[in-house]
Design an enzyme around this catalytic site. Structure first.
Site, PDB file in Angstrom:
ATOM      1  N   ALA A  72       0.852  -1.187   0.000  1.00  0.00           N
ATOM      2  CA  ALA A  72       0.000   0.000   0.000  1.00  0.00           C
ATOM      3  C   ALA A  72       0.891   1.242   0.000  1.00  0.00           C
ATOM      4  CB  ALA A  72      -0.914  -0.009   1.222  1.00  0.00           C
ATOM      5  N   GLY A 117       0.223  -5.041   0.994  1.00  0.00           N
ATOM      6  CA  GLY A 117      -0.964  -5.097   0.144  1.00  0.00           C
ATOM      7  C   GLY A 117      -0.748  -5.878  -1.135  1.00  0.00           C
ATOM      8  N   GLU A 120      -1.235  -9.421  -0.204  1.00  0.00           N
ATOM      9  CA  GLU A 120      -2.675  -9.601   0.012  1.00  0.00           C
ATOM     10  C   GLU A 120      -3.442  -9.642  -1.308  1.00  0.00           C
ATOM     11  OE1 GLU A 120      -3.436  -7.481   4.278  1.00  0.00           O
ATOM     12  OE2 GLU A 120      -2.449  -6.284   2.741  1.00  0.00           O
ATOM     13  N   GLU A 140       4.020  -5.260   7.806  1.00  0.00           N
ATOM     14  CA  GLU A 140       3.299  -4.125   8.401  1.00  0.00           C
ATOM     15  C   GLU A 140       3.673  -3.846   9.849  1.00  0.00           C
ATOM     16  OE1 GLU A 140       0.578  -5.568   5.033  1.00  0.00           O
ATOM     17  OE2 GLU A 140       1.900  -6.484   6.530  1.00  0.00           O
TER      18      GLU A 140
END
Length: 266
Positions: A72, A117, A120, A140
């Site tokens: 992200a 992300g 993911e 993270e």
């Protein structure tokens, strides 16, 4: 060919060839990082893809040679507070759930870094092929947060809770060989063969009855959320329902008569 669609996309492209769609995230200068705008575009595109009869199998990849999706957009996340952070997670989870629930089978083509992300995003696909230079991780906790786009849920379901906790608690980054060993990757292939290998896999899927493939995906995914006895009941119901289809008649007749089946689009 590139798909002609009404929506203009700044960070995504979609190409379709012989029933195989290739969705590419295109922010190579920032390693295809997922910003709010990218997620919003991805949601719109997935809504379109779900309705496209020209796409039987969808490949998902990132532009450039360095990254699938590096994560992200940290520059965007840095100034967020509680409500903004929760909203960002909810957007990511909604979009990735649309990818996971897409009626078409999906294959992540991981051509480099798949971190946070990006990992993911790969987890939200049905299958994952990785180039030899692919790297995976959920780092993270090193940023003071947790995975927010489904990593705590999908990773554990895929590789088991112990391995998922190790990867998430440590934030360690693993290579393609280790990702394959733990079941995160279906296959590891040379980078130059990644898309070709994914297309070959897609074509193996496409030769089968499309409704049976679609319902197989649905039963597997729904069954994972149920006690096994409920999942078996669901399997029996769907199994029985397919005996009312032309594809079941065609498939079994072709088998018994030793010819190639010709399945219809549903």
């Amino acid at each position: 060919m590139t798909m002609e669609i009404n929506q203009t996309y700044n960070y995504l492209s979609l190409a379709i060839e012989q029933g195989i769609g290739t969705l590419t995230i295109e922010r190579p200068k920032v390693l295809n990082a997922l910003s709010t705008e990218v997620l919003e575009e991805l949601e719109l595109m997935l809504d379109d893809i779900a309705m496209m009869e020209t796409i039987d199998v969808l490949l998902v990849t990132g532009a450039g040679e360095k990254a699938f999706v590096a994560g992200a957009d940290i520059a965007e996340m840095k100034e967020k507070r509680v409500f903004e952070g929760r909203a960002f997670s909810e957007v990511g989870n909604r979009v990735f759930s649309k990818l996971a629930n897409l009626r078409q089978p999906t294959i992540a083509c991981v051509n480099g870094f798949a971190l946070g992300g990006g990992c993911e995003l790969a987890l939200a696909c049905d299958m994952r092929l990785g180039a030899e230079n692919a790297k995976f991780g959920q780092p993270e906790v090193g940023l003071g947060i947790i995975p927010g786009f489904g990593g705590t849920q999908r990773l554990a379901r895929l590789v088991g809770t112990g391995m998922a906790k190790e990867l998430i608690f440590t934030g360690n980054i693993i290579d393609a060989k280790e990702a394959h060993r733990i079941g995160l990757l279906n296959r590891v292939v040379p980078a130059e063969e990644l898309i070709t290998e994914a297309q070959n896999l897609a074509n193996q899927i496409r030769k089968n009855a499309p409704l049976a493939v679609e319902l197989s995906k649905e039963v597997i995914d729904r069954g994972l959320e149920m006690p096994i006895e409920h999942g078996l009941r669901l399997e029996a119901e769907v199994f029985g329902s397919l005996f009312s289809t032309e594809d079941q008649t065609e498939g079994m007749d072709a088998f018994l008569n030793r010819r190639k089946a010709s399945f219809t689009k549903q």
